[in-house]
Design an enzyme around this catalytic site. Sequence first.
Site, PDB file in Angstrom:
ATOM      1  N   SER A 126      -5.300  -9.872  12.095  1.00 33.71           N
ATOM      2  CA  SER A 126      -6.329  -9.359  11.182  1.00 33.71           C
ATOM      3  C   SER A 126      -6.161  -9.956   9.781  1.00 33.71           C
ATOM      4  O   SER A 126      -5.031 -10.153   9.314  1.00 33.71           O
ATOM      5  CB  SER A 126      -6.195  -7.830  11.102  1.00 33.71           C
ATOM      6  OG  SER A 126      -6.810  -7.339   9.946  1.00 33.71           O
ATOM      7  N   LYS A 165       8.738  -4.987   2.464  1.00 36.83           N
ATOM      8  CA  LYS A 165       7.622  -4.826   1.529  1.00 36.83           C
ATOM      9  C   LYS A 165       7.910  -5.521   0.196  1.00 36.83           C
ATOM     10  O   LYS A 165       7.000  -5.917  -0.516  1.00 36.83           O
ATOM     11  CB  LYS A 165       7.325  -3.338   1.316  1.00 36.83           C
ATOM     12  CG  LYS A 165       6.630  -2.695   2.509  1.00 36.83           C
ATOM     13  CD  LYS A 165       5.155  -3.010   2.505  1.00 36.83           C
ATOM     14  CE  LYS A 165       4.467  -2.602   3.787  1.00 36.83           C
ATOM     15  NZ  LYS A 165       3.108  -3.132   3.901  1.00 36.83           N
TER      16      LYS A 165
END
Length: 374
Positions: A126, A165
């Site tokens: 995606s 992250k």
Amino acid sequence: QCAAVCPTAAITVKSDLKDVWKAIYNPKKRVVVQVAPAVRVALGEEFHMKAGENVIGKIVAALRRLGFDAIFDTSVGADLTIMEESKELLKKLEAGENKYPLFTSCCPGWIRYAETKHKELLPYISTCKSPMEMFGAVIKEHFKGLDSTEGVETVSVAIMPCSAKKYEASREEFKRNDIPDVDYVITTIELVKMIKEIGIQFEEIEPEAPDMPFSLYSGAGVIFGVTGGVTEAAVRRVVADKSPKALKDIEFLGLRGMEGVKVCELQVEENSIVRIGVVSGLANAEALIEKIESGEEHFDFVEVMACPGGCIAGAGQPFSHKEEKNARALGMYKADKVSQIKRCEENPLMLSLYNGMLKHRTHELLHVSYRKED
Ligand code: SF4
């Protein structure tokens, strides 16, 4: 799983704590913070609270005492992710049969793995940025005007369940005009350190609410923190039937549970069956990829989370055994149960963002391409 080890060995860990403190004490900086869904059900364990207890209100209150200027919830970013990812899924279904599914993109551990081991899959991942990065871009845009009139600079901080992250925030893809949308990432454990450093009595602190204008999010956004949650949120968005019964039925599709591999089928429209795979743990992802590539299995949508169990068991969270992971997962679903908004599209904030800031800028602010040739 060891709490200190990132599932993607290529990702190194750097602490941003000193820089975050410096920014907080600098009157010329507006320090804005977002908190990931999974943090709320694990942080309390470091303060003798039960695993799975949702302490988001206490976290918000503690962040205010720490000196952050605006406090938001990454679940808003998760709502944005599903608004965009569900469009991609529907487009993919319209395009017809393909050997490869649409893979999710919100886990940087998985992205790194695909980039190093499975470049052939990059076109099928995606193009949605992760919730942290979508929200980071929206936050920076929101404060831009105010920064110039007030003569301050917005610094964007994210409290996340993993060190992957930190790596994601530092990637070139997430800089605009050379400025990162998320300046610093601190893990759950690092936030515990900050709270203890200034002596906040976390057990005693009264819960508080996040700040406007980004204080509304859906339960679908919250369950992003557990394996299967991203898919469940997407399914809620794409099914035509929006009744309470349909919502209940989705709960029993087989997306929930801590198994490393889950497979389910969903009827989206008459004669249209969507085959979904949910994997957590990179070894499980690898096994599924092999089956997809050999043609043994076919899926339309595959969710991949690098950590077994999803973000609730991220390497930046307090150490967890099976019992804690199960309790944290339950905590996520309980948070969804008590939220008035169950689907991303029901969140009024989405409507105002899509009619305002995002009107002509979804591609720029919400999407990314990891394909070097693009
Ligand atoms: Fe980080 Fe969650 Fe991916 Fe683990 S599953 S690497 S915690 S984003």
